[in-house]
Design a protein around this motif. Structure first.
Motif, PDB file in Angstrom:
ATOM      1  N   VAL A 132       0.809  -1.215   0.000  1.00 43.67           N
ATOM      2  CA  VAL A 132       0.000   0.000   0.000  1.00 43.67           C
ATOM      3  C   VAL A 132       0.847   1.272   0.000  1.00 43.67           C
ATOM      4  O   VAL A 132       0.305   2.372  -0.148  1.00 43.67           O
ATOM      5  CB  VAL A 132      -0.979   0.028   1.199  1.00 43.67           C
ATOM      6  N   CYS A 133       2.152   1.128   0.162  1.00 47.75           N
ATOM      7  CA  CYS A 133       3.037   2.284   0.059  1.00 47.75           C
ATOM      8  C   CYS A 133       3.314   2.667  -1.395  1.00 47.75           C
ATOM      9  O   CYS A 133       3.910   3.720  -1.651  1.00 47.75           O
ATOM     10  CB  CYS A 133       4.364   2.018   0.768  1.00 47.75           C
ATOM     11  N   THR A 181       1.435  -0.499  11.348  1.00 49.06           N
ATOM     12  CA  THR A 181       1.625  -0.979  12.709  1.00 49.06           C
ATOM     13  C   THR A 181       1.838   0.200  13.643  1.00 49.06           C
ATOM     14  O   THR A 181       1.714   1.360  13.243  1.00 49.06           O
ATOM     15  CB  THR A 181       2.827  -1.946  12.773  1.00 49.06           C
ATOM     16  N   HIS A 182       2.134  -0.079  14.881  1.00 48.86           N
ATOM     17  CA  HIS A 182       2.449   0.954  15.864  1.00 48.86           C
ATOM     18  C   HIS A 182       3.937   1.284  15.772  1.00 48.86           C
ATOM     19  O   HIS A 182       4.759   0.394  15.577  1.00 48.86           O
ATOM     20  CB  HIS A 182       2.103   0.419  17.262  1.00 48.86           C
ATOM     21  N   LEU A 183       4.269   2.562  15.900  1.00 50.33           N
ATOM     22  CA  LEU A 183       5.668   2.983  15.855  1.00 50.33           C
ATOM     23  C   LEU A 183       6.030   3.621  17.190  1.00 50.33           C
ATOM     24  O   LEU A 183       5.810   4.809  17.409  1.00 50.33           O
ATOM     25  CB  LEU A 183       5.894   3.973  14.708  1.00 50.33           C
ATOM     26  N   PRO A 184       6.575   2.819  18.119  1.00 53.41           N
ATOM     27  CA  PRO A 184       6.908   3.354  19.441  1.00 53.41           C
ATOM     28  C   PRO A 184       8.215   4.141  19.401  1.00 53.41           C
ATOM     29  O   PRO A 184       9.023   4.003  18.493  1.00 53.41           O
ATOM     30  CB  PRO A 184       7.060   2.090  20.290  1.00 53.41           C
ATOM     31  N   GLY A 185       8.414   4.953  20.408  1.00 51.15           N
ATOM     32  CA  GLY A 185       9.655   5.707  20.514  1.00 51.15           C
ATOM     33  C   GLY A 185       9.414   7.174  20.817  1.00 51.15           C
ATOM     34  O   GLY A 185       8.347   7.718  20.520  1.00 51.15           O
ATOM     35  N   ARG A 186      10.428   7.791  21.410  1.00 49.05           N
ATOM     36  CA  ARG A 186      10.366   9.214  21.731  1.00 49.05           C
ATOM     37  C   ARG A 186      10.981  10.032  20.598  1.00 49.05           C
ATOM     38  O   ARG A 186      11.503   9.478  19.633  1.00 49.05           O
ATOM     39  CB  ARG A 186      11.072   9.466  23.064  1.00 49.05           C
ATOM     40  N   ALA A 219      11.775   7.340   9.231  1.00 52.95           N
ATOM     41  CA  ALA A 219      10.847   6.369   9.817  1.00 52.95           C
ATOM     42  C   ALA A 219       9.438   6.956   9.903  1.00 52.95           C
ATOM     43  O   ALA A 219       8.445   6.272   9.633  1.00 52.95           O
ATOM     44  CB  ALA A 219      11.332   5.952  11.201  1.00 52.95           C
ATOM     45  N   LEU A 220       9.349   8.228  10.300  1.00 55.64           N
ATOM     46  CA  LEU A 220       8.048   8.890  10.379  1.00 55.64           C
ATOM     47  C   LEU A 220       7.398   8.976   9.003  1.00 55.64           C
ATOM     48  O   LEU A 220       6.190   8.759   8.851  1.00 55.64           O
ATOM     49  CB  LEU A 220       8.218  10.291  10.960  1.00 55.64           C
ATOM     50  N   GLN A 221       8.206   9.268   7.997  1.00 52.74           N
ATOM     51  CA  GLN A 221       7.682   9.366   6.634  1.00 52.74           C
ATOM     52  C   GLN A 221       7.146   8.024   6.140  1.00 52.74           C
ATOM     53  O   GLN A 221       6.084   7.957   5.510  1.00 52.74           O
ATOM     54  CB  GLN A 221       8.770   9.887   5.698  1.00 52.74           C
ATOM     55  N   ARG A 222       7.846   6.928   6.441  1.00 55.13           N
ATOM     56  CA  ARG A 222       7.371   5.590   6.045  1.00 55.13           C
ATOM     57  C   ARG A 222       6.058   5.260   6.750  1.00 55.13           C
ATOM     58  O   ARG A 222       5.138   4.679   6.147  1.00 55.13           O
ATOM     59  CB  ARG A 222       8.430   4.537   6.382  1.00 55.13           C
ATOM     60  N   HIS A 223       5.974   5.636   8.017  1.00 56.20           N
ATOM     61  CA  HIS A 223       4.754   5.402   8.791  1.00 56.20           C
ATOM     62  C   HIS A 223       3.583   6.161   8.174  1.00 56.20           C
ATOM     63  O   HIS A 223       2.475   5.624   8.024  1.00 56.20           O
ATOM     64  CB  HIS A 223       5.005   5.868  10.229  1.00 56.20           C
ATOM     65  N   PHE A 224       3.830   7.412   7.810  1.00 55.40           N
ATOM     66  CA  PHE A 224       2.812   8.242   7.163  1.00 55.40           C
ATOM     67  C   PHE A 224       2.410   7.673   5.807  1.00 55.40           C
ATOM     68  O   PHE A 224       1.226   7.640   5.448  1.00 55.40           O
ATOM     69  CB  PHE A 224       3.349   9.666   7.007  1.00 55.40           C
ATOM     70  N   GLN A 225       3.393   7.205   5.065  1.00 58.74           N
ATOM     71  CA  GLN A 225       3.137   6.638   3.736  1.00 58.74           C
ATOM     72  C   GLN A 225       2.200   5.436   3.835  1.00 58.74           C
ATOM     73  O   GLN A 225       1.272   5.284   3.043  1.00 58.74           O
ATOM     74  CB  GLN A 225       4.459   6.209   3.090  1.00 58.74           C
ATOM     75  N   THR A 226       2.436   4.584   4.813  1.00 58.56           N
ATOM     76  CA  THR A 226       1.634   3.374   4.962  1.00 58.56           C
ATOM     77  C   THR A 226       0.229   3.677   5.450  1.00 58.56           C
ATOM     78  O   THR A 226      -0.765   3.244   4.852  1.00 58.56           O
ATOM     79  CB  THR A 226       2.305   2.402   5.954  1.00 58.56           C
ATOM     80  N   LYS A 227       0.119   4.447   6.531  1.00 57.23           N
ATOM     81  CA  LYS A 227      -1.158   4.560   7.224  1.00 57.23           C
ATOM     82  C   LYS A 227      -2.047   5.691   6.717  1.00 57.23           C
ATOM     83  O   LYS A 227      -3.275   5.616   6.854  1.00 57.23           O
ATOM     84  CB  LYS A 227      -0.918   4.730   8.729  1.00 57.23           C
ATOM     85  N   VAL A 228      -1.452   6.729   6.158  1.00 58.93           N
ATOM     86  CA  VAL A 228      -2.252   7.853   5.674  1.00 58.93           C
ATOM     87  C   VAL A 228      -2.298   7.882   4.151  1.00 58.93           C
ATOM     88  O   VAL A 228      -3.373   7.808   3.547  1.00 58.93           O
ATOM     89  CB  VAL A 228      -1.725   9.197   6.228  1.00 58.93           C
ATOM     90  N   LEU A 229      -1.140   7.954   3.509  1.00 56.82           N
ATOM     91  CA  LEU A 229      -1.144   8.011   2.051  1.00 56.82           C
ATOM     92  C   LEU A 229      -1.645   6.701   1.441  1.00 56.82           C
ATOM     93  O   LEU A 229      -2.302   6.707   0.396  1.00 56.82           O
ATOM     94  CB  LEU A 229       0.253   8.347   1.529  1.00 56.82           C
ATOM     95  N   GLY A 230      -1.345   5.569   2.089  1.00 60.30           N
ATOM     96  CA  GLY A 230      -1.864   4.294   1.596  1.00 60.30           C
ATOM     97  C   GLY A 230      -3.376   4.255   1.635  1.00 60.30           C
ATOM     98  O   GLY A 230      -4.035   3.853   0.665  1.00 60.30           O
ATOM     99  N   ALA A 231      -3.948   4.679   2.759  1.00 57.99           N
ATOM    100  CA  ALA A 231      -5.405   4.729   2.878  1.00 57.99           C
ATOM    101  C   ALA A 231      -6.008   5.744   1.911  1.00 57.99           C
ATOM    102  O   ALA A 231      -7.080   5.525   1.330  1.00 57.99           O
ATOM    103  CB  ALA A 231      -5.795   5.080   4.317  1.00 57.99           C
ATOM    104  N   TRP A 232      -5.311   6.852   1.737  1.00 55.47           N
ATOM    105  CA  TRP A 232      -5.753   7.905   0.803  1.00 55.47           C
ATOM    106  C   TRP A 232      -5.838   7.339  -0.618  1.00 55.47           C
ATOM    107  O   TRP A 232      -6.853   7.487  -1.304  1.00 55.47           O
ATOM    108  CB  TRP A 232      -4.763   9.064   0.867  1.00 55.47           C
TER     109      TRP A 232
END
Length: 260
Positions: free
Chosen positions: A63-64, A92-97, A105-118
């Protein structure tokens, strides 16, 4: 209760294990033709077998990648005759401070969960409009509504998912396409089995050892199962939820304390 899902075509992204697989199994039980999307062919084949339905099919896609999503929607439409329900569950969940999460890493997370759904919604909406309506359901983790110190990335990305659901629901409701979210928390799944949760940073114990502590935080006194999420998704996909639009339904045993 008859949910009116017999013969409907449901596409589930992130459907090879855990919550996604439970959703595929539940929708198949309710009479849906189920199309499961995953990146790994071997895992996908095992998931299709686990659904135990002649109407279940697997489709390899990431989905990316917008081209993969375009091909996915086209292939499912051709193989199943259309698409009535989309469950966006990839990611998935991305833990960490802050100092532990890179921008990449944040960009990949966004790509999967937001842009993928978009992109999935963008490609499937024309198909649903031709069929006179449909359902889009996004599975969104609790961090989007309950910010956490050790989950800043998931907090930001999941909050964006909520904004996406609400805005998209306004746009698509006049076309009979109902968009909603299901929000899990304290669900035992392969994700939580391997996840270092916020409390565990301090206690340093396994999920099993901490289960009584975390269970005490849930008013029902115990964690839920992927099947609990699947039941909520099946309801939202059904005729019984025909007047629910732009909602986010918490499935958490009462754990989340937010009022919105």
């Amino acid at each position: 209760m008859q949910l009116g899902l017999t013969g409907k075509v449901a596409l589930i992204s992130g459907g090879t294990s855990g919550i996604g697989l439970a959703i595929a199994q539940m929708l198949a039980t309710e009479g849906c033709k189920v199309a499961i999307c995953g990146r790994d062919k071997a895992r996908l084949d095992r998931a299709v077998a686990a659904v135990k339905s002649a109407e279940a099919k697997g489709f390899v896609a990431d989905v990316c990648k917008p081209a993969d999503i375009a091909a996915l929607v086209d292939n499912v439409t051709k193989a199943c005759g259309g698409i009535d329900i989309v469950v966006s569950n990839a990611g998935t969940h991305l833990p960490g401070r802050l100092d532990e999460i890179t921008s990449e890493a944040l960009q990949r997370h966004f790509q999967t969960k937001v842009l993928g759904a978009w992109e999935l919604a963008r490609r499937v909406v024309p198909v649903m409009k031709q069929r006179g309506g449909g359902r889009i359901i996004v599975v969104i983790g609790q961090a989007g509504k309950v910010p956490q110190a050790n989950a800043i990335a998931s907090t930001v990305i999941n909050a964006a998912q909520h904004a996406f659901v609400k805005s998209l629901s306004d746009e698509l409701a006049p076309h009979g396409i109902l968009v909603n979210a299901v929000c899990p928390s304290r669900i035992r799944s392969p994700l939580t089995e391997s996840l270092t949760l916020h409390n565990e940073v301090y206690y340093g114990r396994s999920l099993e050892q901490q289960e009584s502590k975390w269970g005490a935080e849930v008013p029902l006194g115990h964690w839920g199962t992927p099947e609990d999420i699947a039941k909520a998704v099946a309801f939202l996909a059904s005729d019984r939820a025909a007047f629910i639009v732009g909602a986010n339904i918490d499935v958490d045993g009462g754990h989340q304390r937010s009022i919105f």
